[in-house]
Design a protein around this motif. Sequence first.
Motif, PDB file in Angstrom:
ATOM      1  N   GLY A  12     -12.534 -26.948  37.253  1.00 49.20           N
ATOM      2  CA  GLY A  12     -13.542 -26.893  38.319  1.00 49.20           C
ATOM      3  C   GLY A  12     -13.101 -27.679  39.548  1.00 49.20           C
ATOM      4  O   GLY A  12     -13.579 -27.444  40.655  1.00 49.20           O
ATOM      5  N   GLY A  13     -12.214 -28.636  39.324  1.00 46.15           N
ATOM      6  CA  GLY A  13     -11.674 -29.404  40.442  1.00 46.15           C
ATOM      7  C   GLY A  13     -12.557 -30.549  40.908  1.00 46.15           C
ATOM      8  O   GLY A  13     -12.249 -31.198  41.909  1.00 46.15           O
ATOM      9  N   MET A  14     -13.649 -30.806  40.191  1.00 48.53           N
ATOM     10  CA  MET A  14     -14.595 -31.796  40.684  1.00 48.53           C
ATOM     11  C   MET A  14     -14.057 -33.223  40.608  1.00 48.53           C
ATOM     12  O   MET A  14     -14.538 -34.102  41.309  1.00 48.53           O
ATOM     13  CB  MET A  14     -15.940 -31.690  39.950  1.00 48.53           C
ATOM     14  N   LYS A  51      -7.620 -35.607  47.453  1.00 51.53           N
ATOM     15  CA  LYS A  51      -8.023 -35.949  48.820  1.00 51.53           C
ATOM     16  C   LYS A  51      -7.788 -37.429  49.098  1.00 51.53           C
ATOM     17  O   LYS A  51      -7.477 -37.809  50.221  1.00 51.53           O
ATOM     18  CB  LYS A  51      -9.500 -35.593  49.035  1.00 51.53           C
ATOM     19  N   MET A 108      -4.885 -35.053  52.016  1.00 46.17           N
ATOM     20  CA  MET A 108      -4.271 -34.436  50.835  1.00 46.17           C
ATOM     21  C   MET A 108      -2.826 -34.039  51.154  1.00 46.17           C
ATOM     22  O   MET A 108      -2.557 -33.502  52.224  1.00 46.17           O
ATOM     23  CB  MET A 108      -5.080 -33.186  50.438  1.00 46.17           C
ATOM     24  N   ILE A 138      -9.658 -32.370  42.762  1.00 47.60           N
ATOM     25  CA  ILE A 138      -9.585 -32.173  44.218  1.00 47.60           C
ATOM     26  C   ILE A 138      -9.984 -33.466  44.938  1.00 47.60           C
ATOM     27  O   ILE A 138      -9.348 -33.872  45.920  1.00 47.60           O
ATOM     28  CB  ILE A 138     -10.494 -30.997  44.672  1.00 47.60           C
ATOM     29  N   ALA A 139     -11.019 -34.132  44.420  1.00 44.27           N
ATOM     30  CA  ALA A 139     -11.446 -35.398  45.025  1.00 44.27           C
ATOM     31  C   ALA A 139     -10.322 -36.429  44.950  1.00 44.27           C
ATOM     32  O   ALA A 139     -10.087 -37.177  45.898  1.00 44.27           O
ATOM     33  CB  ALA A 139     -12.703 -35.901  44.327  1.00 44.27           C
TER      34      ALA A 139
END
Lengths: 162, 265
Positions: free
Chosen positions: B30-32, B39, B1, B35-36
């Motif tokens: 929620g970042g689901m 990354k 990241m 964030i993935a």
Amino acid sequence: MTKVTLTVNGRKVSGECEDRTLLVNFIRENLGLTGTHVGCDTTQCGACVIHMDGRSVKSCTILAVQASGSDITTIEGISSGDTLHPVQAAFKENHGLQCGFCTPGMVMTAVDMIRRHGGQLDEQTVRNELEGNICRCTGYHNIVKSILSAADEMGGAKQAAE
Amino acid sequence: MYETNYHRASSVDEAAQLMGNAGEGKYLAGGMTLIATMKQRLAAPSDLIDLRHIGSMKGITVNGRNVTIGAGTSHYDVASSDALKAVCPALCSLASHIGDPHVRHMGTIGGSVANDDPAADYPSAVLALNMTVKTNKREIAADDFFVGMFETALEEGEIIVSFSFEAPDKAAYQKFPNPASRYAMAGVFVAKKGSDVRVAVTGAGSNGVFRHQGMEAALKAAWAPDALAAVSVDAGMMMADIHGNSDYRANLVKVMAKRAVAAAG
């Protein structure tokens, strides 16, 4: 660097990390709690499952800074001293593991699952609920058996207490 | 990241203000997905504005048949709401099959709809239930909201605050999940309210979620799975990839639509 403060397994802890640091890395590297594993690192395998404010989450897909201020439980925090948590005991009794790598996530998932279903679980529900946890050794059979056994025991204990 | 700067907003206004000061900022729900994606270095926002701690964006209120769902409400909270289950169980069922239990604890309806992944489940519900999307600036009708894959009517810095709709008489969602990823290869949400019928398709269309007028007309004439038998689904509108060609997806859309009507009863 940003200061992150958490309550982990009942203890208030804090540490400095980059904003991009993942919660799982903060837990493992800053706090030295290496029971929480990094498996796939892509939100699929569930080896990193912990509880945040009472709910199971995948700590590889949450930033440590996002979690700051929250209440965290890891696999290290569920036993009472030398007495295993009923889910841990059931995994041991039913041999719910082979290599053990996925086990911390499986156990944390099982604890959350049993809580949400109030101990009322059947095999199909357990298998559906394991959607987000991958085991490459066991074929899941003994994992499912362990969770059902723990749910029975915890449900029974709850009834006895009432 | 890549490096990023995290900001936590405590109100919608503060979030909008933080975004205004940011370089290449992104809202974080929620970042689901986000964030993935970060990354994988497929996204690299300079700033993240976290919406998860804005209390006014969470929760479900049901007033008679009128439902309002805060954009920050998690999939788990939608799936397990007794009040919502009483008036629109189809939406609870949809939410209960997104991702896995851990993802459902974090992921939110607002995040999913704002991202508008062509295989996401929620956009079909927004369209079929004719939801009004309320933002910090205006109200947007469902039919005006979805523009294309990962593209919506939201302007720079605009935040979805809530969704509202009147519960349908009958509704159901059926999807055919990819056996590996579990993303919908075709998902169909059908809803009937009075004489009006709406059918929304996700996962299959090459331009994202869409309504199928042919199926809507057929179901208005007769609300039954067999009413769809003679309706054709244009394979030219469908995605094609290693998981299935466009003819296969066109067929799946029809099969899922029939199953949805049968499930809605």
